[in-house]
Design a protein around this motif. Structure first.
Motif, PDB file in Angstrom:
ATOM      1  N   ASP A  38      11.940 -39.161   5.547  1.00 45.51           N
ATOM      2  CA  ASP A  38      13.084 -38.406   6.474  1.00 45.51           C
ATOM      3  C   ASP A  38      13.484 -37.314   5.607  1.00 45.51           C
ATOM      4  O   ASP A  38      14.427 -36.272   6.199  1.00 45.51           O
ATOM      5  N   VAL A  79      12.283 -41.908  10.940  1.00 45.38           N
ATOM      6  CA  VAL A  79      11.624 -43.020  12.047  1.00 45.38           C
ATOM      7  C   VAL A  79      13.012 -43.674  12.558  1.00 45.38           C
ATOM      8  O   VAL A  79      14.081 -43.705  12.085  1.00 45.38           O
ATOM      9  N   THR A  91       9.339 -41.595  15.682  1.00 50.47           N
ATOM     10  CA  THR A  91      10.181 -40.761  15.117  1.00 50.47           C
ATOM     11  C   THR A  91      11.213 -39.910  15.768  1.00 50.47           C
ATOM     12  O   THR A  91      10.997 -39.902  17.126  1.00 50.47           O
TER      13      THR A  91
END
Length: 399
Positions: A38, A79, A91
């Motif tokens: 991320d 995710v 995602t």
């Protein structure tokens, strides 16, 4: 090159475990590896302690793109869900990735609000278990404090890096001594255990150091509320501690990812995985490693590293299993250190504080980034190290 179809491996999370697994598998022609993280950065979380008490962020982060091997497909995206039944990872951008094998290693989440009043406390005094910003707040707290009572309290026994609260108070002690104001500041460590450190054998190492440095030990103190207006905290056991500045080791919870089926997580959101194989539930194609796993015997980078190697070997057809090995380098100030070393069959070794252990901790930090990118080079070195420092061997040297 083999004509067989490559196994499509999707790894969720680019922390120590996820990155080492990705780079280990990418070398092998049997696998096609996708790593989803991320943030474009990998963070070395032990550096939060160095920021908080030394103002040093030199080893804090590196770009993931510089740490992955060229054959790893790196995706920077959050995710949102992993569907184990349908073998898909979704995602926040709306993309869906199918997989043959999934390794879930997104780390954990911090819940400051789980302790009433701690959100305000951390915004003022910081901590060294959540973010770099909060670690810098802790540094400002330690740097500006001239007198009064500093309390470091453990709210969660399952926090990252088991010896870190003790490193915190000992590095605070060192910082105050360096400024010549140690006699003006009372330091207390408050823990929910019947002794300073939960493992009795390692307690025999760390408690004498705490007492020698004049650090108060408040046992059976599980933080329940923080009253910032009246500068005190209360415990579930009914105790009360006043403070002029305080840091709470916050509640740790599982990753904020929807994982199906829903019962694959425990009540705190950690993923139910086998402690020996890292396999998630009854799914042969899913593994959880690192902090996200309920099976992690210690939430450390070394644990994630060793679990990643077990998953790699199992994917190659070997019956590899976790031993429960811990290897936590513990800095105690004054250029001294020790290690918390144990496994499933042996309690923590009673390693006396020595300068060489302090040097070893610094060496591990310096080599960390290369270990992540080139595990194939470091594997035999670590194999030899772990064999020669096994708890079974060390217990014979330090009974």
């Amino acid at each position: 090159m083999t004509s067989e179809k490559k196994q499509n491996v999707v790894i969720v999370g680019g922390g120590a475990g996820g990155l080492i697994l990705a780079n280990s598998l990418a070398r092998r022609e049997e696998f096609s590896v996708t790593l989803i993280n991320d943030t474009p950065y990998h963070y070395y979380l032990p550096q939060l302690l160095q920021i908080a008490f030394r103002g040093d962020d030199s080893q804090l982060k590196r770009e993931l793109a510089d740490l992955v091997k060229k054959d790893v497909k790196l995706i920077i995206d959050s995710v949102t869900s992993v569907d184990l039944n349908n073998r898909t990872v979704t995602t926040s951008s709306g993309k869906t990735f199918s997989y043959d094998i999934v390794a879930i290693a997104p780390g954990l989440s911090i819940d400051h609000a789980a302790v009433k009043g701690n959100e305000k406390l951390v915004s003022l005094y910081g901590d060294f278990h959540s973010t770099p910003e909060n670690a810098w707040r802790a540094f400002n707290t330690i740097s500006s404090m001239k007198k009064g009572r500093l309390v470091v309290a453990v709210a969660d026994p399952g926090h990252r890096c088991p010896p870190s609260p003790y490193e915190g108070v000992l590095l605070a002690d060192e910082a105050f001594r360096a400024r010549g104001i140690r006699d003006q500041i009372e330091i207390t460590i408050a823990v929910p255990y019947p002794r300073a450190y939960p493992a009795e054998t390692f307690n025999e190492v760390i408690e004498p150091v705490l007492k020698e440095r004049g650090i108060n030990i408040e046992t059976f103190f599980t933080v329940d509320t923080v009253d910032l207006d009246n500068k005190k905290m209360t415990s579930l056991e009914g105790g009360e501690l006043p403070f002029d500045a305080a840091i709470v080791v916050p509640i740790h919870k599982g990753p904020k990812i929807n994982i199906l089926p829903e019962d694959i997580k425990n009540e705190d959101g950690f993923i139910k995985a086998d402690k020996l194989t890292n396999r998630v539930g009854n799914f042969d194609d899913a593994f959880a490693i690192g902090d996200a796993s309920a099976a992690s015997n210690a939430r450390t980078g070394v644990t994630a590293h060793l679990q990643a190697k077990v998953v790699e070997k199992r994917l190659l057809g070997f019956d590899a299993r976790n031993t429960g090995r811990t290897n936590c380098p513990t800095e105690i100030g004054m250029e001294l250190g020790t290690f918390v070393i144990s496994d499933f069959g042996h309690p923590s070794v009673k390693l006396p504080p020595k300068s060489v252990f302090f040097i070893m901790k610094r060496f591990f930090a310096d080599t960390y980034w290369d270990v992540l990118k080139h595990p194939e080079f470091w594997d035999p070195i670590f194999d030899a190290y772990f064999e020669n420092t096994s708890p079974e061997r060390l217990w014979k040297l330090f009974p």
